[in-house]
Write an enzyme that holds these catalytic residues in place. Structure first.
Site, PDB file in Angstrom:
ATOM      1  N   GLU A 185      -6.970 -28.668  -1.777  1.00  0.00           N
ATOM      2  CA  GLU A 185      -8.308 -28.160  -1.251  1.00  0.00           C
ATOM      3  C   GLU A 185      -8.348 -28.087   0.344  1.00  0.00           C
ATOM      4  OE1 GLU A 185     -10.209 -27.599  -3.817  1.00  0.00           O
ATOM      5  OE2 GLU A 185     -10.197 -28.693  -5.683  1.00  0.00           O
ATOM      6  N   LYS A 227     -16.934 -26.707   4.385  1.00  0.00           N
ATOM      7  CA  LYS A 227     -17.716 -26.583   3.636  1.00  0.00           C
ATOM      8  C   LYS A 227     -19.165 -26.924   3.845  1.00  0.00           C
ATOM      9  CE  LYS A 227     -17.924 -28.193  -1.386  1.00  0.00           C
ATOM     10  NZ  LYS A 227     -18.061 -28.961  -2.118  1.00  0.00           N
ATOM     11  N   GLU A 237     -25.390 -21.221  -4.531  1.00  0.00           N
ATOM     12  CA  GLU A 237     -23.935 -20.194  -5.362  1.00  0.00           C
ATOM     13  C   GLU A 237     -24.651 -19.560  -5.361  1.00  0.00           C
ATOM     14  OE1 GLU A 237     -20.278 -22.656  -6.893  1.00  0.00           O
ATOM     15  OE2 GLU A 237     -20.063 -20.793  -7.958  1.00  0.00           O
ATOM     16  N   ARG A 241     -20.980 -18.885  -1.137  1.00  0.00           N
ATOM     17  CA  ARG A 241     -20.618 -20.578  -1.469  1.00  0.00           C
ATOM     18  C   ARG A 241     -19.354 -20.212  -2.926  1.00  0.00           C
ATOM     19  NH1 ARG A 241     -23.429 -26.084  -2.865  1.00  0.00           N
ATOM     20  NH2 ARG A 241     -21.621 -26.791  -3.526  1.00  0.00           N
ATOM     21  N   ASN A 245     -14.786 -21.436  -4.920  1.00  0.00           N
ATOM     22  CA  ASN A 245     -13.686 -21.195  -6.126  1.00  0.00           C
ATOM     23  C   ASN A 245     -12.069 -20.595  -5.363  1.00  0.00           C
ATOM     24  OD1 ASN A 245     -15.545 -23.329  -7.061  1.00  0.00           O
ATOM     25  ND2 ASN A 245     -17.288 -21.397  -7.357  1.00  0.00           N
TER      26      ASN A 245
HETATM   27  P1  NAD Z   1     -10.875 -39.233  -9.332  1.00  0.00           P
HETATM   28  O1  NAD Z   1     -12.125 -39.713  -8.736  1.00  0.00           O
HETATM   29  O2  NAD Z   1     -10.610 -39.786 -10.960  1.00  0.00           O
HETATM   30  O3  NAD Z   1     -10.177 -40.433  -8.445  1.00  0.00           O
HETATM   31  C1  NAD Z   1      -8.886 -40.355  -8.862  1.00  0.00           C
HETATM   32  C2  NAD Z   1      -8.206 -41.397  -8.591  1.00  0.00           C
HETATM   33  O4  NAD Z   1      -7.661 -42.020  -7.711  1.00  0.00           O
HETATM   34  C3  NAD Z   1      -8.494 -42.691  -9.893  1.00  0.00           C
HETATM   35  O5  NAD Z   1      -8.009 -43.307 -10.587  1.00  0.00           O
HETATM   36  C4  NAD Z   1      -9.661 -43.555  -8.613  1.00  0.00           C
HETATM   37  O6  NAD Z   1     -10.324 -44.873  -9.029  1.00  0.00           O
HETATM   38  C5  NAD Z   1      -9.101 -43.241  -7.321  1.00  0.00           C
HETATM   39  N1  NAD Z   1      -8.804 -44.113  -6.174  1.00  0.00           N
HETATM   40  C6  NAD Z   1      -9.575 -43.591  -5.562  1.00  0.00           C
HETATM   41  N2  NAD Z   1      -9.811 -43.928  -4.011  1.00  0.00           N
HETATM   42  C7  NAD Z   1      -8.266 -44.692  -4.490  1.00  0.00           C
HETATM   43  C8  NAD Z   1      -8.464 -45.186  -3.240  1.00  0.00           C
HETATM   44  N3  NAD Z   1      -8.975 -44.885  -2.082  1.00  0.00           N
HETATM   45  N4  NAD Z   1      -6.839 -46.055  -3.413  1.00  0.00           N
HETATM   46  C9  NAD Z   1      -6.302 -46.054  -4.602  1.00  0.00           C
HETATM   47  N5  NAD Z   1      -7.069 -45.148  -5.336  1.00  0.00           N
HETATM   48  C10 NAD Z   1      -7.830 -44.715  -5.690  1.00  0.00           C
HETATM   49  O7  NAD Z   1     -10.240 -37.738  -9.185  1.00  0.00           O
HETATM   50  P2  NAD Z   1     -10.553 -37.536  -7.679  1.00  0.00           P
HETATM   51  O8  NAD Z   1      -9.447 -36.243  -7.473  1.00  0.00           O
HETATM   52  O9  NAD Z   1     -11.359 -37.740  -6.606  1.00  0.00           O
HETATM   53  O10 NAD Z   1     -12.034 -35.977  -7.974  1.00  0.00           O
HETATM   54  C11 NAD Z   1     -12.219 -35.286  -9.287  1.00  0.00           C
HETATM   55  C12 NAD Z   1     -13.616 -34.873 -10.047  1.00  0.00           C
HETATM   56  O11 NAD Z   1     -14.248 -34.239  -8.284  1.00  0.00           O
HETATM   57  C13 NAD Z   1     -13.239 -34.533 -10.886  1.00  0.00           C
HETATM   58  O12 NAD Z   1     -14.744 -34.713 -11.274  1.00  0.00           O
HETATM   59  C14 NAD Z   1     -13.831 -33.193 -10.372  1.00  0.00           C
HETATM   60  O13 NAD Z   1     -14.956 -31.872 -11.305  1.00  0.00           O
HETATM   61  C15 NAD Z   1     -15.189 -33.315  -8.921  1.00  0.00           C
HETATM   62  N6  NAD Z   1     -14.781 -32.131  -7.964  1.00  0.00           N
HETATM   63  C16 NAD Z   1     -16.453 -32.738  -7.954  1.00  0.00           C
HETATM   64  C17 NAD Z   1     -16.818 -31.486  -6.584  1.00  0.00           C
HETATM   65  C18 NAD Z   1     -18.884 -31.283  -6.406  1.00  0.00           C
HETATM   66  O14 NAD Z   1     -18.230 -30.221  -5.743  1.00  0.00           O
HETATM   67  N7  NAD Z   1     -18.561 -32.170  -6.479  1.00  0.00           N
HETATM   68  C19 NAD Z   1     -15.482 -30.329  -6.487  1.00  0.00           C
HETATM   69  C20 NAD Z   1     -14.466 -30.955  -7.023  1.00  0.00           C
HETATM   70  C21 NAD Z   1     -14.184 -31.414  -7.753  1.00  0.00           C
HETATM   71  N1  GLY Z   2     -16.366 -27.342  -5.166  1.00  0.00           N
HETATM   72  C1  GLY Z   2     -17.174 -26.171  -5.389  1.00  0.00           C
HETATM   73  C2  GLY Z   2     -18.102 -26.229  -3.980  1.00  0.00           C
HETATM   74  O1  GLY Z   2     -18.610 -27.206  -4.367  1.00  0.00           O
HETATM   75  O2  GLY Z   2     -18.984 -25.261  -4.348  1.00  0.00           O
END
Ligand code: NAD
Ligand code: GLY
Length: 359
Positions: A185, A227, A237, A241, A245
């Site tokens: 990202e 962002k 969006e 925005r 993606n």
């Molecule tokens: P996640 O929240 O599952 O975290 C990944 C792993 O890291 C998990 O096992 C978590 O317990 C662990 N973890 C978290 N912090 C830690 C730390 N400091 N040290 C060690 N382990 C740690 O995954 P992610 O990649 O953070 O997020 C993915 C999610 O985000 C998806 O559900 C996706 O749809 C969502 N997302 C949302 C948006 C948005 O704009 N709202 C944008 C992109 C992604």
């Molecule tokens: N991750 C894409 C958005 O926030 O629009």
């Protein structure tokens, strides 16, 4: 400590970025929040590392914190587990003045935000992201939601936090694979909006990979600035925005085809960005050497650049058909005409998309 702002009128909010930023962020909360009760929504992994410090700072700032721990993993990003947040809030007699603090990665932040958007028609929430992906992407911009049979993030709300605190010290415990996924990202922001940042990422691979504090500060600050600007210009969006993606339509096709197993989101985005580069090249928007430069940077950060052998372009296209970003059946993709300038383009034929996946 760096401080940015997401400009959304009376829903504007600051983003604090720095090593140990949690302490300073929590000290700001009494001015931002109305009530004294705060529910820390987190998971068992994150709780182990950060809960005691967070709770101590919250108590010191005059709050009465309670902890709501959800199981760790995307498969628990469901309505059933949102209900656990509601149950915790009701048991603690939370009312409209009280708040939620999301402490964790994107899964935790999306769920805590959705619960905040819907409990009593909306209570305040603040984001304390602990993964790189959450610090540079999901915690900023107000997209909240859950997965539901039929689609990832298909149920949700735009609901902005009151504050985002990116404590860089949290990134030290993150597993390498999760860190690399966040880097996909980060690279995206360089491609879509900031050519100088892209060049900086090329020059600082070692420092970033070693998670040097200065390098972490730069990647989180530059990403959040990008962002925040895009969200301020188009919160819901309707238009610009969508450039956030970049690579994501291909990525969602890959993830859907694999039923969200084997390849992580950031890895799918990395492959998707290479494909979107190839599409930009095939449209004559960029020279081949630019597409190669992008691919080189993605590979330099240890991310994949091609589809795995066990997955065909046809399967990915089938996965994409279910992507909610394909509006009214039209194929729309984010492409770019130079590093730092991305836009949405529609009207693609299936064959053009398949060709971008080959190689
Ligand atoms: P996640 O929240 O599952 O975290 C990944 C792993 O890291 C998990 O096992 C978590 O317990 C662990 N973890 C978290 N912090 C830690 C730390 N400091 N040290 C060690 N382990 C740690 O995954 P992610 O990649 O953070 O997020 C993915 C999610 O985000 C998806 O559900 C996706 O749809 C969502 N997302 C949302 C948006 C948005 O704009 N709202 C944008 C992109 C992604
Ligand atoms: N991750 C894409 C958005 O926030 O629009």
């Amino acid at each position: 400590m760096a401080s940015l702002r997401v400009d959304l009128g009376d829903r504007s909010y600051p983003i604090l970025i720095g090593d140990g930023a949690s302490k300073e962020g929590i000290a700001l909360l009494p001015r931002l929040l109305k009530g004294k009760k705060i529910a820390v929504v987190t998971n068992p992994v994150v709780v182990k590392y950060f809960a005691s410090k967070t709770l101590r700072f919250l108590r010191k700032a005059g709050f009465k914190p309670t902890v709501i721990t959800l199981p760790d993993g995307e498969r628990y990003k469901t309505l059933q587990h949102i209900a656990r947040i509601y149950d915790g809030l009701i048991a603690g007699h939370f009312d409209r003045a009280d708040a939620i603090l999301a402490l964790g990665g994107g899964v935790t932040g999306d769920m805590a935000g959705f619960a905040a958007a819907t409990y009593m028609r909306g209570i305040d929430f603040v984001q304390f992201p602990t993964t790189l992906l959450a610090q540079v992407d999901s915690s900023v911009g107000g997209k909240t939601g859950i997965d539901y049979p039929g689609g990832k993030n298909i149920v949700g709300a735009f609901y902005q936090p009151r504050l985002v605190v990116c404590d860089l010290s949290a990134l030290k415990t993150l597993p390498d694979r999760e860190y690399r996924c966040g880097m996909a990202e980060v690279i995206k922001y360089g491609i879509i909006r900031d050519a100088r940042f892209f060049a900086w990422l090329e020059e600082n691979v070692k420092e970033v990979a070693a998670r040097k504090t200065g390098a972490l500060e730069t990647i989180v600050r530059k990403s959040c600035a990008c962002k925040a600007a895009v969200v301020a210009a188009d919160e819901r969006e309707a238009d610009i925005r969508a450039i956030l993606n970049f690579g994501h339509t291909f990525a969602h096709g890959i993830e859907t085809a694999l039923d969200y197993k084997r390849i992580k989101h950031g890895e799918a985005v990395a492959i998707g960005m290479v494909m979107a580069s190839r599409l930009s090249y095939s449209l004559g928007l960029i020279p081949q050497k630019t597409a190669e430069r992008v691919k080189r940077l993605i590979a330099a950060y240890g991310l994949p650049t091609t589809l795995p052998k066990y997955l065909s372009p046809g399967e990915v296209i089938e996965g994409m058909v279910h992507d909610k970003k394909i509006i009214s059946g039209a194929w729309r993709f984010v492409v770019y005409d130079r590093i730092g300038n991305a836009f949405v383009k529609g009207g693609f034929a299936r064959a053009e998309i398949a060709a971008a996946m080959d190689g």
